[in-house]
Scaffold this motif. Structure first.
Motif, PDB file in Angstrom:
ATOM      1  N   ASP A   1      -2.102   0.411   9.235  1.00 26.31           N
ATOM      2  CA  ASP A   1      -2.251  -0.713   8.316  1.00 26.31           C
ATOM      3  C   ASP A   1      -1.495  -1.945   8.793  1.00 26.31           C
ATOM      4  O   ASP A   1      -0.651  -1.880   9.665  1.00 26.31           O
ATOM      5  CB  ASP A   1      -1.753  -0.325   6.922  1.00 26.31           C
ATOM      6  N   ASP A   2      -1.820  -3.082   8.159  1.00 28.53           N
ATOM      7  CA  ASP A   2      -1.140  -4.338   8.477  1.00 28.53           C
ATOM      8  C   ASP A   2       0.301  -4.333   7.994  1.00 28.53           C
ATOM      9  O   ASP A   2       1.132  -5.056   8.514  1.00 28.53           O
ATOM     10  CB  ASP A   2      -1.873  -5.519   7.844  1.00 28.53           C
ATOM     11  N   GLU A   3       0.573  -3.546   6.946  1.00 25.78           N
ATOM     12  CA  GLU A   3       1.933  -3.406   6.427  1.00 25.78           C
ATOM     13  C   GLU A   3       2.298  -1.938   6.420  1.00 25.78           C
ATOM     14  O   GLU A   3       1.603  -1.133   5.795  1.00 25.78           O
ATOM     15  CB  GLU A   3       2.045  -3.959   4.998  1.00 25.78           C
ATOM     16  N   ILE A   4       3.364  -1.612   7.115  1.00 21.67           N
ATOM     17  CA  ILE A   4       3.810  -0.228   7.189  1.00 21.67           C
ATOM     18  C   ILE A   4       5.034  -0.070   6.297  1.00 21.67           C
ATOM     19  O   ILE A   4       6.033  -0.765   6.465  1.00 21.67           O
ATOM     20  CB  ILE A   4       4.131   0.171   8.642  1.00 21.67           C
ATOM     21  N   ARG A   5       4.910   0.845   5.343  1.00 21.09           N
ATOM     22  CA  ARG A   5       5.987   1.160   4.408  1.00 21.09           C
ATOM     23  C   ARG A   5       6.150   2.673   4.435  1.00 21.09           C
ATOM     24  O   ARG A   5       5.196   3.392   4.181  1.00 21.09           O
ATOM     25  CB  ARG A   5       5.631   0.670   3.003  1.00 21.09           C
ATOM     26  N   ILE A   6       7.354   3.122   4.766  1.00 15.57           N
ATOM     27  CA  ILE A   6       7.603   4.544   4.990  1.00 15.57           C
ATOM     28  C   ILE A   6       8.761   5.040   4.139  1.00 15.57           C
ATOM     29  O   ILE A   6       9.773   4.349   3.998  1.00 15.57           O
ATOM     30  CB  ILE A   6       7.930   4.805   6.483  1.00 15.57           C
ATOM     31  N   VAL A   7       8.600   6.233   3.599  1.00 21.45           N
ATOM     32  CA  VAL A   7       9.698   6.988   2.998  1.00 21.45           C
ATOM     33  C   VAL A   7       9.874   8.217   3.874  1.00 21.45           C
ATOM     34  O   VAL A   7       8.948   9.008   4.021  1.00 21.45           O
ATOM     35  CB  VAL A   7       9.400   7.410   1.542  1.00 21.45           C
ATOM     36  N   GLU A   8      11.039   8.342   4.496  1.00 25.87           N
ATOM     37  CA  GLU A   8      11.335   9.511   5.319  1.00 25.87           C
ATOM     38  C   GLU A   8      12.444  10.311   4.659  1.00 25.87           C
ATOM     39  O   GLU A   8      13.543   9.807   4.450  1.00 25.87           O
ATOM     40  CB  GLU A   8      11.771   9.129   6.727  1.00 25.87           C
ATOM     41  N   VAL A   9      12.125  11.544   4.324  1.00 22.82           N
ATOM     42  CA  VAL A   9      13.098  12.449   3.738  1.00 22.82           C
ATOM     43  C   VAL A   9      13.649  13.330   4.850  1.00 22.82           C
ATOM     44  O   VAL A   9      12.895  14.027   5.532  1.00 22.82           O
ATOM     45  CB  VAL A   9      12.465  13.322   2.633  1.00 22.82           C
ATOM     46  N   ILE A  10      14.954  13.274   5.040  1.00 25.54           N
ATOM     47  CA  ILE A  10      15.640  14.170   5.971  1.00 25.54           C
ATOM     48  C   ILE A  10      16.230  15.268   5.104  1.00 25.54           C
ATOM     49  O   ILE A  10      17.209  15.062   4.396  1.00 25.54           O
ATOM     50  CB  ILE A  10      16.729  13.433   6.767  1.00 25.54           C
ATOM     51  N   ALA A  11      15.597  16.444   5.141  1.00 27.84           N
ATOM     52  CA  ALA A  11      15.942  17.542   4.247  1.00 27.84           C
ATOM     53  C   ALA A  11      17.336  18.097   4.529  1.00 27.84           C
ATOM     54  O   ALA A  11      17.867  17.943   5.632  1.00 27.84           O
ATOM     55  CB  ALA A  11      14.908  18.654   4.371  1.00 27.84           C
ATOM     56  N   SER A  12      17.895  18.748   3.525  1.00 27.58           N
ATOM     57  CA  SER A  12      19.223  19.352   3.664  1.00 27.58           C
ATOM     58  C   SER A  12      19.280  20.378   4.784  1.00 27.58           C
ATOM     59  O   SER A  12      20.326  20.563   5.408  1.00 27.58           O
ATOM     60  CB  SER A  12      19.645  20.023   2.357  1.00 27.58           C
ATOM     61  N   ASP A  13      18.148  21.038   5.067  1.00 32.20           N
ATOM     62  CA  ASP A  13      18.141  22.062   6.104  1.00 32.20           C
ATOM     63  C   ASP A  13      17.775  21.520   7.488  1.00 32.20           C
ATOM     64  O   ASP A  13      17.577  22.276   8.436  1.00 32.20           O
ATOM     65  CB  ASP A  13      17.205  23.215   5.730  1.00 32.20           C
ATOM     66  N   TYR A  14      17.680  20.184   7.616  1.00 32.16           N
ATOM     67  CA  TYR A  14      17.380  19.595   8.926  1.00 32.16           C
ATOM     68  C   TYR A  14      18.540  19.859   9.880  1.00 32.16           C
ATOM     69  O   TYR A  14      19.697  19.617   9.554  1.00 32.16           O
ATOM     70  CB  TYR A  14      17.134  18.093   8.789  1.00 32.16           C
ATOM     71  N   GLU A  15      18.223  20.374  11.058  1.00 31.39           N
ATOM     72  CA  GLU A  15      19.234  20.765  12.038  1.00 31.39           C
ATOM     73  C   GLU A  15      19.252  19.897  13.285  1.00 31.39           C
ATOM     74  O   GLU A  15      20.014  20.163  14.210  1.00 31.39           O
ATOM     75  CB  GLU A  15      19.011  22.224  12.456  1.00 31.39           C
ATOM     76  N   GLY A  16      18.398  18.903  13.364  1.00 31.58           N
ATOM     77  CA  GLY A  16      18.353  18.064  14.551  1.00 31.58           C
ATOM     78  C   GLY A  16      17.206  18.466  15.468  1.00 31.58           C
ATOM     79  O   GLY A  16      16.232  19.078  15.050  1.00 31.58           O
ATOM     80  N   PHE A  17      17.351  18.115  16.732  1.00 30.29           N
ATOM     81  CA  PHE A  17      16.281  18.330  17.700  1.00 30.29           C
ATOM     82  C   PHE A  17      16.470  19.622  18.466  1.00 30.29           C
ATOM     83  O   PHE A  17      17.576  19.979  18.853  1.00 30.29           O
ATOM     84  CB  PHE A  17      16.224  17.172  18.693  1.00 30.29           C
ATOM     85  N   GLY A  18      15.346  20.281  18.706  1.00 29.66           N
ATOM     86  CA  GLY A  18      15.300  21.442  19.572  1.00 29.66           C
ATOM     87  C   GLY A  18      14.742  21.007  20.917  1.00 29.66           C
ATOM     88  O   GLY A  18      14.698  19.805  21.224  1.00 29.66           O
ATOM     89  N   PRO A  19      14.275  21.962  21.726  1.00 23.95           N
ATOM     90  CA  PRO A  19      13.767  21.654  23.067  1.00 23.95           C
ATOM     91  C   PRO A  19      12.673  20.587  23.052  1.00 23.95           C
ATOM     92  O   PRO A  19      11.663  20.715  22.368  1.00 23.95           O
ATOM     93  CB  PRO A  19      13.213  22.995  23.549  1.00 23.95           C
TER      94      PRO A  19
END
Length: 128
Positions: free
Chosen positions: A39-57
């Motif tokens: 879209d011409d306007e990007i609006r995002i809600v990003e939820v970083i959950a409590s169980d998010y552990e970061g990046f893997g391989p």
């Protein structure tokens, strides 16, 4: 894991990240991301959950490719990004990197998801 959130306001894309994000997770999500940021306007809600552990391989490399690719391709379209999390390290990281993010960036606690949706949509209540 990356999930697309349902029940978002008109014009707002919602995603939730949880667990450990690997390169395959991000490669699988790329087609969905491409359709979400057209879209011409990007609006995002990003939820970083409590169980998010970061990046893997391969996760960090794919995240950078996906994120930077969208930023370069749609830079002027980014209007509002609401990040919803209780991860203190994520809050500190976002404060440090906010200057690189186009548009407005706002942080919300996990208990403030509805406020984050309203803010991203630009329909937050006005103060009297």
């Amino acid at each position: 894991m990356i999930d697309v959130l349902q029940n978002m306001p008109e014009g707002v894309t919602g995603i939730r990240v949880s667990g450990r994000l690997c390169g395959d997770d991000l490669r699988e999500f790329k087609p969905a991301m491409d359709s979400l940021v057209k879209d011409d306007e990007i609006r995002i809600v990003e939820v970083i959950a409590s169980d998010y552990e970061g990046f893997g391989p391969g996760g960090l490399a794919e995240d950078l490719k996906l994120g930077l690719g969208a930023l370069f391709k749609h830079h002027s379209a980014f209007k509002r990004i609401a990040v919803v999390t209780d991860k203190e390290w994520a809050v500190h990281m976002l404060h440090a990197l906010a200057w690189m993010v186009p548009g407005e960036l706002e942080l919300f606690g996990l208990d403030e998801l509805e406020q984050a949706k309203q803010w991203a949509a630009g329909t937050e209540p006005t103060s009297s």
